[in-house]
Design a protein around this motif. Sequence first.
Motif, PDB file in Angstrom:
ATOM      1  N   LEU A 183       3.771   1.713  -1.339  1.00 46.17           N
ATOM      2  CA  LEU A 183       4.266   1.938  -2.708  1.00 46.17           C
ATOM      3  C   LEU A 183       3.131   2.403  -3.630  1.00 46.17           C
ATOM      4  N   GLN A 184       1.941   1.822  -3.445  1.00 46.24           N
ATOM      5  CA  GLN A 184       0.792   2.266  -4.258  1.00 46.24           C
ATOM      6  C   GLN A 184       0.477   3.731  -3.999  1.00 46.24           C
ATOM      7  N   CYS A 202       2.255   6.067  -6.155  1.00 43.31           N
ATOM      8  CA  CYS A 202       1.982   5.977  -7.602  1.00 43.31           C
ATOM      9  C   CYS A 202       2.357   4.651  -8.260  1.00 43.31           C
ATOM     10  N   VAL A 203       2.885   3.699  -7.506  1.00 46.57           N
ATOM     11  CA  VAL A 203       3.317   2.434  -8.105  1.00 46.57           C
ATOM     12  C   VAL A 203       2.126   1.482  -8.144  1.00 46.57           C
ATOM     13  N   ASP A 204       1.861   0.880  -9.319  1.00 40.80           N
ATOM     14  CA  ASP A 204       0.709  -0.024  -9.365  1.00 40.80           C
ATOM     15  C   ASP A 204       0.997  -1.294  -8.572  1.00 40.80           C
ATOM     16  N   GLU A 205      -0.059  -2.012  -8.223  1.00 45.21           N
ATOM     17  CA  GLU A 205       0.090  -3.118  -7.274  1.00 45.21           C
ATOM     18  C   GLU A 205       1.039  -4.200  -7.783  1.00 45.21           C
ATOM     19  N   MET A 256       8.611  -5.274  -7.134  1.00 45.23           N
ATOM     20  CA  MET A 256       9.678  -4.479  -6.508  1.00 45.23           C
ATOM     21  C   MET A 256      10.079  -5.071  -5.164  1.00 45.23           C
ATOM     22  N   PHE A 309       0.827  -1.214   0.000  1.00 44.23           N
ATOM     23  CA  PHE A 309       0.000   0.000   0.000  1.00 44.23           C
ATOM     24  C   PHE A 309       0.861   1.264   0.000  1.00 44.23           C
TER      25      PHE A 309
END
Lengths: 457, 251
Positions: A404-405, A408-411, A417, A402
């Motif tokens: 990272l999301q 802006c990073v998609d799941e 990552m 969450f």
Amino acid sequence: MNTATASRYAAEYQTIAPALPGQSLPWLQALRAKALEQFSAQGFPSPREEEWRYTNVSGIEKKLFSPSVSLTIGDVNAEWLKAYQLQDAWVLVLVNGHFSAELSVLDGLPEAVSVMGMADALAKQPDKVEKYLGTAADQAEHSFIAFNTAWFTDGLFVHVPAKVVLDKPIQVLHAVTGADAMATTRNIIIVDEMAEAKVIETFISRDGVYAASLPGAGAAIGEANAYLTAAVTEVFVGQNADLTLYKMQSESEKAYHFGGSYIKQARDARFTHHNFAFGSLLARSDIHVDLDHASECELNGLYLGVKRQHIDNHTRINHLKPYAISRELYKGVLDDRARGVFQGRVIVAVDAQKTDSQMNNRNLLLSDDAEADTKPQLEIYADDVKCGHGVTVGQLDEKSIFYLQSRCVDEETARNMLTFAFANEMVDKVKIKGLHDMILEQVLARFPQQGVNKEWL
Amino acid sequence: MLSIKNLHVSVGDKPILKGINLEIKAGEIHAIMGPNGSGKSTLSHVLSGKGGYTVTEGSATYQGKDLLEMAPEIRAREGVFLAFQYPVEIPGVSNIYLLKAALNSIRKHNGQPEVDAMDFLTLVKEKVRLLEMDEKFLYRAVNEGFSGGEKKRNEILQMAILEPKLCIMDETDSGLDIDALKIVSEGVNSLRSPDRAFVMVTHYQRLLDYIKPDFVHVLAHGQIVKSGGADLALELEEKGYSWVEDNQAAA
């Protein structure tokens, strides 16, 4: 069932034996005879044995692998071999278990240092080989060691005399080319007092995933081969000496791999092992270390399993004398139906007061069908020691995903990552740049998920 | 910019938010205050898209779009930023990489090209100086081994670089000593702009000494029980939360 397989090998042995190195050495002939007898009686290890309870080798028993009696390099495509070859290193190449002088790069070695094939060593320095062979690896341990002693065709022999510090690493490439082949190598590494060396064991096949990813390699790759590698490496680290041993196992996805590393450390010796287990259908590694007074060892491991891979790592650290230090971290990432096994034993002898030992095993399961079996064991017979161990088996942390999301990073990328970062901790411990980069490429090529980006480092 | 209407949220079967109404316009700073368990953190989590919450009724409209329909990363790319109460450590992913990846995905979302590497470095270094951070933090793993104050500064650094439109700050003052609080507040104040709004969720009034809100809302038992100007925070500090809770009970 085990012994039936064993007798098939024993029957074949009589025709192969005359081609094995060391025919003129009675001590070796006796050793081989004894080993063959043991293997014929026991066959391959059975899951009924405690040390093999998680690893069933019946897949090996169903086939009959054949050793090649001499060097045949006709089908070695030098291009894929070069992809694994480090630029700034002395390189010794073993093809299907035989030393190839033609493919090896050993120019410029300091005169006092020996780096050669085992068959050559048995011809040129038999007394030295006799002094060491079979003294770190105990063939009573299990029958893979006996199998190796009976069948080995060649291997690596390294002797770094006292006070010599090698400025380049020594790399040995174990390459297997044929289907149903058997590559059985015996390796000895001796680093005398106050000497320093780095040795890299690389197990490869031309249909390895990494080889397949090389530009222009396509035509040379072909079907994945089933074959058997059985390598036993005996290591002797002298007083105050320092050895770093790397193992990168990138066998074919249908291969069977047994690799045992047995290390004896003298007083104040330092030994570091980095074990990258990426390939094979079934792979088992043993790493056993005997620690003398105030010696130090560090064991690092990373295993990545996909499809139906079974990757087993067994470590044993014997604290025999006081003041020794051991550090161990093994990490596994398992996807699909892959299974990872970690069995780590630390044994602290009565005399080994002031022992300082830490062992950790961390596993990441990426699928519901993946499995990790982990069994750390501490056996402590001394009373003034500091020993710890930790184990985790789990999924990715939802809080981290969450976070990272929310940046802006998609799941899916977030999951990749985090998985990559988990594995990369072990890659980052490799300080030889060429090797580090190669292992990194391997992780990226083999990584269970797509879209992993090198920039995350 | 953000319009929350009759928002009801549950965790499992347990209702946490019971009809929140809030209108936030660009340029405004709203403080959401309330005692522990009043639903403050739930509100910030639901707005930023954290899982584990069920919206049972009501809506949240952000710049004319249904905010609650969007995946968390889409909200972030649309300009919603959550500054975490407990920023998460991400070993193995470097701080500067995450900053760059986040900025580029916002730019891509807005149809802009990727940021030039040199321009990016200049921008980051300028913001790092503003927040009195050490440049070495950029090259370390995200939040790994950072102190509480360093983690909060890192959140503000991300905010300063991503330039969100709606900043939701969850208990930003918790765990900060007075010096760090000043630096963080200056960072936030420097980001105040007519086209940016802030929602500051806080238990204590002390953050509001440094970041002056336009509106203060008091949350209790999942509802906004009182709204007012900046003075309301001072009054709350003086009288305690029991004052509004008692008023609510009396009404």
